[in-house]
Design a protein around this motif. Sequence first.
Motif, short mmCIF file in Angstrom:
data_model
loop_
_atom_site.label_atom_id
_atom_site.label_comp_id
_atom_site.label_asym_id
_atom_site.label_seq_id
_atom_site.Cartn_x
_atom_site.Cartn_y
_atom_site.Cartn_z
N PHE A 66 0.86 -1.18 0.00
CA PHE A 66 0.00 0.00 0.00
C PHE A 66 0.90 1.23 0.00
CE2 PHE A 66 -3.44 -2.63 2.16
CZ PHE A 66 -4.23 -2.67 1.03
N ASN A 67 0.55 2.21 -0.80
CA ASN A 67 1.37 3.41 -0.85
C ASN A 67 0.85 4.43 0.14
OD1 ASN A 67 1.02 2.45 -4.06
ND2 ASN A 67 3.02 2.38 -3.11
N LYS A 68 -0.13 5.21 -0.30
CA LYS A 68 -0.64 6.21 0.63
C LYS A 68 -2.14 6.34 0.45
CE LYS A 68 0.76 9.97 -2.47
NZ LYS A 68 0.90 9.12 -3.66
N PRO A 69 -2.77 7.01 1.41
CA PRO A 69 -4.22 7.18 1.29
C PRO A 69 -4.56 7.95 0.02
CG PRO A 69 -3.46 7.81 3.49
CD PRO A 69 -2.24 7.59 2.65
N HIS A 70 -5.72 7.67 -0.51
CA HIS A 70 -6.20 8.37 -1.71
C HIS A 70 -7.54 8.99 -1.34
CE1 HIS A 70 -6.90 9.10 -6.00
NE2 HIS A 70 -8.15 8.79 -5.72
N GLY A 71 -7.61 10.32 -1.39
CA GLY A 71 -8.88 10.97 -1.05
C GLY A 71 -9.16 10.87 0.45
N ILE A 72 -10.40 11.15 0.83
CA ILE A 72 -10.71 11.25 2.25
C ILE A 72 -11.56 10.10 2.77
CG2 ILE A 72 -10.56 13.77 2.34
CD1 ILE A 72 -13.63 13.80 2.02
N LYS A 73 -11.93 9.17 1.90
CA LYS A 73 -12.85 8.11 2.34
C LYS A 73 -12.15 6.84 2.77
CE LYS A 73 -16.87 9.55 -0.35
NZ LYS A 73 -16.30 10.04 -1.64
N GLY A 74 -10.83 6.91 2.96
CA GLY A 74 -10.12 5.73 3.44
C GLY A 74 -9.61 4.83 2.33
N GLU A 75 -9.71 5.28 1.09
CA GLU A 75 -9.16 4.46 0.01
C GLU A 75 -7.64 4.49 0.06
OE1 GLU A 75 -11.68 3.95 -4.00
OE2 GLU A 75 -10.95 5.96 -3.65
N LEU A 76 -7.03 3.38 -0.36
CA LEU A 76 -5.58 3.29 -0.39
C LEU A 76 -5.11 3.05 -1.80
CD1 LEU A 76 -5.42 1.03 2.70
CD2 LEU A 76 -3.97 3.06 2.45
N SER A 77 -4.00 3.68 -2.12
CA SER A 77 -3.35 3.40 -3.39
C SER A 77 -2.50 2.14 -3.19
CB SER A 77 -2.49 4.60 -3.76
OG SER A 77 -1.67 4.26 -4.84
N PHE A 78 -2.64 1.19 -4.09
CA PHE A 78 -2.03 -0.14 -3.94
C PHE A 78 -1.20 -0.45 -5.18
CE2 PHE A 78 -3.21 -4.93 -4.11
CZ PHE A 78 -2.04 -5.29 -3.47
N THR A 79 0.08 -0.69 -4.98
CA THR A 79 0.94 -1.10 -6.09
C THR A 79 1.16 -2.60 -5.96
OG1 THR A 79 2.07 1.03 -6.03
CG2 THR A 79 3.16 -0.74 -7.23
N PHE A 80 0.78 -3.34 -6.99
CA PHE A 80 0.85 -4.80 -6.87
C PHE A 80 1.72 -5.42 -7.95
CE2 PHE A 80 -2.93 -3.53 -9.20
CZ PHE A 80 -2.84 -4.26 -10.37
N THR A 81 2.26 -6.60 -7.62
CA THR A 81 3.04 -7.36 -8.60
C THR A 81 2.21 -8.51 -9.14
OG1 THR A 81 3.91 -8.65 -6.75
CG2 THR A 81 5.28 -6.87 -7.58
N ASP A 82 1.07 -8.79 -8.50
CA ASP A 82 0.25 -9.93 -8.91
C ASP A 82 -1.21 -9.51 -8.77
OD1 ASP A 82 -1.09 -12.37 -9.18
OD2 ASP A 82 0.48 -13.49 -8.16
N ASP A 83 -1.98 -9.63 -9.84
CA ASP A 83 -3.38 -9.19 -9.77
C ASP A 83 -4.30 -10.34 -9.34
OD1 ASP A 83 -3.46 -10.85 -11.94
OD2 ASP A 83 -4.28 -9.39 -13.33
N ILE A 84 -3.74 -11.27 -8.57
CA ILE A 84 -4.52 -12.44 -8.15
C ILE A 84 -5.80 -12.05 -7.42
CG2 ILE A 84 -3.16 -12.69 -6.01
CD1 ILE A 84 -3.66 -15.84 -6.67
#
Length: 177
Positions: A17-35
């Motif tokens: 997880f990188n950092k929060p996105h917006g104010i509703k608690g969403e997280l920016s997620f960098t992934f190596t596997d889209d499983i």
Amino acid sequence: QEFNMIKRDEVFKIGVFNKPHGIKGELSFTFTDDIFDRVDCEYLICLLDGIFVPFFIEEYRFRSDTTALVKLERVDTSEQARKFTNVEVYYPKKYVEEDDSDDIPTWKYFVGFQVLDINHGNLGEIVNVDESTMNVLFAIEQEDGEEILLPAHEEFILKIEKKKRVITVAVPEGLLD
């Protein structure tokens, strides 16, 4: 749903997880596997203070082929989301069907795999995949911390064990010197 202590060997890392996105608690997620998009499992596992903690996914949407925005249950503000900054994200192995089919989504799928060579034994762990050149290269970190580059050639690969996250290769003599 009762969760027992999740052990390291029951999960594999799929991103951070990188950092929060917006104010509703969403997280920016960098992934190596889209499983998490391909398999029917409703939670991700976060490594918090050395403990594997499952969090249910409320929703997610892709930003690119390596990033998504993820909304976890009970994480509803950017304050709460901030605790997840730089937290590693894992996935339960038991949801990876034992499909030893050879369909591999992308070369990046192999990040985190151990590489066993039939002549040289364990070469180390794939820490990166370089797709910038004609030949795709696996960057393999060896026990001693040295890094070796190995061309990701299908003809070198003898066996792929998805569940164990091991690939067995036969590297031509002279390539590892």
